[in-house]
Design a protein around this motif. Structure first.
Motif, mmCIF file in Angstrom:
data_model
loop_
_atom_site.group_PDB
_atom_site.id
_atom_site.type_symbol
_atom_site.label_atom_id
_atom_site.label_comp_id
_atom_site.label_asym_id
_atom_site.label_seq_id
_atom_site.Cartn_x
_atom_site.Cartn_y
_atom_site.Cartn_z
ATOM 1 N N GLU A 202 0.814 -1.214 0.000
ATOM 2 C CA GLU A 202 0.000 0.000 0.000
ATOM 3 C C GLU A 202 0.848 1.264 0.000
ATOM 4 O O GLU A 202 0.516 2.246 -0.667
ATOM 5 C CB GLU A 202 -0.938 -0.011 1.209
ATOM 6 C CG GLU A 202 -1.983 1.091 1.179
ATOM 7 C CD GLU A 202 -3.096 0.829 2.182
ATOM 8 O OE1 GLU A 202 -3.966 1.701 2.313
ATOM 9 O OE2 GLU A 202 -3.103 -0.253 2.807
ATOM 10 N N SER A 209 -1.357 6.739 -6.581
ATOM 11 C CA SER A 209 -2.768 6.366 -6.535
ATOM 12 C C SER A 209 -3.587 7.112 -7.581
ATOM 13 O O SER A 209 -3.304 8.268 -7.914
ATOM 14 C CB SER A 209 -3.339 6.631 -5.140
ATOM 15 O OG SER A 209 -3.288 8.003 -4.832
ATOM 16 N N ASN A 210 -4.582 6.390 -8.107
ATOM 17 C CA ASN A 210 -5.517 6.976 -9.072
ATOM 18 C C ASN A 210 -4.801 7.529 -10.301
ATOM 19 O O ASN A 210 -5.160 8.570 -10.842
ATOM 20 C CB ASN A 210 -6.323 8.092 -8.389
ATOM 21 C CG ASN A 210 -7.551 8.509 -9.181
ATOM 22 O OD1 ASN A 210 -8.158 7.687 -9.861
ATOM 23 N ND2 ASN A 210 -7.904 9.786 -9.106
ATOM 24 N N ALA A 231 -3.846 -7.211 -5.062
ATOM 25 C CA ALA A 231 -5.175 -6.626 -5.253
ATOM 26 C C ALA A 231 -5.229 -5.188 -4.728
ATOM 27 O O ALA A 231 -5.822 -4.304 -5.353
ATOM 28 C CB ALA A 231 -6.230 -7.485 -4.558
ATOM 29 N N THR A 232 -4.595 -4.955 -3.586
ATOM 30 C CA THR A 232 -4.546 -3.604 -3.023
ATOM 31 C C THR A 232 -3.800 -2.660 -3.949
ATOM 32 O O THR A 232 -4.219 -1.517 -4.174
ATOM 33 C CB THR A 232 -3.860 -3.625 -1.641
ATOM 34 O OG1 THR A 232 -4.617 -4.442 -0.752
ATOM 35 C CG2 THR A 232 -3.742 -2.218 -1.068
ATOM 36 N N ARG A 235 -5.975 -1.816 -6.950
ATOM 37 C CA ARG A 235 -7.050 -0.887 -6.569
ATOM 38 C C ARG A 235 -6.532 0.547 -6.424
ATOM 39 O O ARG A 235 -7.183 1.500 -6.846
ATOM 40 C CB ARG A 235 -7.676 -1.346 -5.251
ATOM 41 C CG ARG A 235 -8.783 -0.425 -4.732
ATOM 42 C CD ARG A 235 -9.398 -0.969 -3.458
ATOM 43 N NE ARG A 235 -8.416 -1.202 -2.413
ATOM 44 C CZ ARG A 235 -7.962 -0.244 -1.602
ATOM 45 N NH1 ARG A 235 -8.386 1.000 -1.740
ATOM 46 N NH2 ARG A 235 -7.076 -0.526 -0.665
ATOM 47 N N ASN A 240 -9.805 6.233 -10.840
ATOM 48 C CA ASN A 240 -11.183 6.062 -10.368
ATOM 49 C C ASN A 240 -12.151 6.480 -11.463
ATOM 50 O O ASN A 240 -12.765 7.540 -11.424
ATOM 51 C CB ASN A 240 -11.399 6.892 -9.100
ATOM 52 C CG ASN A 240 -12.745 6.613 -8.460
ATOM 53 O OD1 ASN A 240 -13.374 5.589 -8.736
ATOM 54 N ND2 ASN A 240 -13.201 7.531 -7.631
#
Length: 260
Positions: A202, A209-210, A231-232, A235, A240
């Motif tokens: 993470e 991210s995004n 998977a994290t 995501r 998004n």
């Protein structure tokens, strides 16, 4: 070994025999596991000798034992599209790994799967990307667990993507990716192409991210212990947006892919 024993031999025994051969340099003096376990080999998952040859390739140069770079080979991949460039990749001679590789792997808590060879799933993913290149046009794309980066390089060379990041968790592998990017830089046009060491956790993924429209990966679901972190990572990295997507290719190995 008596009659019918090939049906009873454990698959793990066959895999260990294959691994034993891969680790020993002088293969000529080692018995072929197909001879030792007749019929059992077909029941286990193992790498095909030369992939599926979906993208034609030619060996341009391979080192010898007298060469300081004897572990490396240069492969030319000929993209079967009129006007498309060929891609020149430096990668390990198949099945060549040494103690230093495992020491680095253990020290950094990564595996060596992307280092020892070009896996058939990468060939299949690269061919898929070649055949569906329009889906990457003007997109930001990242390849996870890329190995030598064939699929990512194909996307960068033929799709007019805005950016392609080719990543792996093993820093040795990323060094090869960087060399391959530099060797083919003239093939990418306006597409920005970078190599990245990326661990599936993470903290690492949150810095991007995004960010990506498309994620591609091949044979990254093999280790069940990494499923949650992978998977994290997916995501967090995916933009998004309903049009963003992650594309995974894996061989059928029990329920591992469905589990992921």
């Amino acid at each position: 070994m008596g009659k019918g024993s090939s049906e009873n031999v454990r698959a793990s025994s066959v895999r260990w025999e294959i691994l034993r051969q891969a680790l020993l340099r002088r293969r000529s003096s080692i018995r072929n596991p197909d001879d030792r376990f007749p019929g059992a080999i077909s029941r286990i998952s193992r790498k095909t000798t030369h992939g599926f040859n979906l993208i034609p390739r030619q060996l341009m140069e391979a080192g010898s034992d007298q060469d300081s770079n004897f572990r490396d080979a240069r492969i030319c991949y000929i993209l079967p599209i009129v006007g498309a460039p060929s891609l020149l990749l430096t990668q390990r001679v198949e099945r060549v790994a040494d103690l230093e590789d495992f020491e680095i792997s253990n020290r950094n808590n990564v595996d060596t799967t992307g280092l020892v060879c070009q896996w058939p799933s990468e060939d299949v993913l690269a061919h898929f990307c070649l055949s569906n290149r329009d889906m990457f046009k003007s997109k930001k794309v990242i390849e996870l667990g890329a190995g030598y980066g064939l699929a990512g390089l194909v996307i960068a060379a033929i799709s007019d993507a805005s950016e392609v990041v080719i990543s792996d968790g093993n820093s040795q592998v990323v060094d090869y990716i960087q060399r391959n990017i530099e060797a083919n830089s003239g093939a990418f046009g306006a597409t920005k192409v970078t190599a990245m060491t990326l661990h599936w956790d993470e903290e690492a993924a949150s810095n991007m991210s995004n960010a990506f429209d498309v994620i591609v990966a091949s044979d990254c679901t093999f280790f069940k212990d990494f499923h949650k972190s992978l998977a994290t990572t997916v995501r967090l990295l995916l933009r998004n947006d309903t049009s963003s997507k992650a594309i995974f290719f894996s061989p059928k190995r029990g329920e591992v892919h469905d589990t992921f």
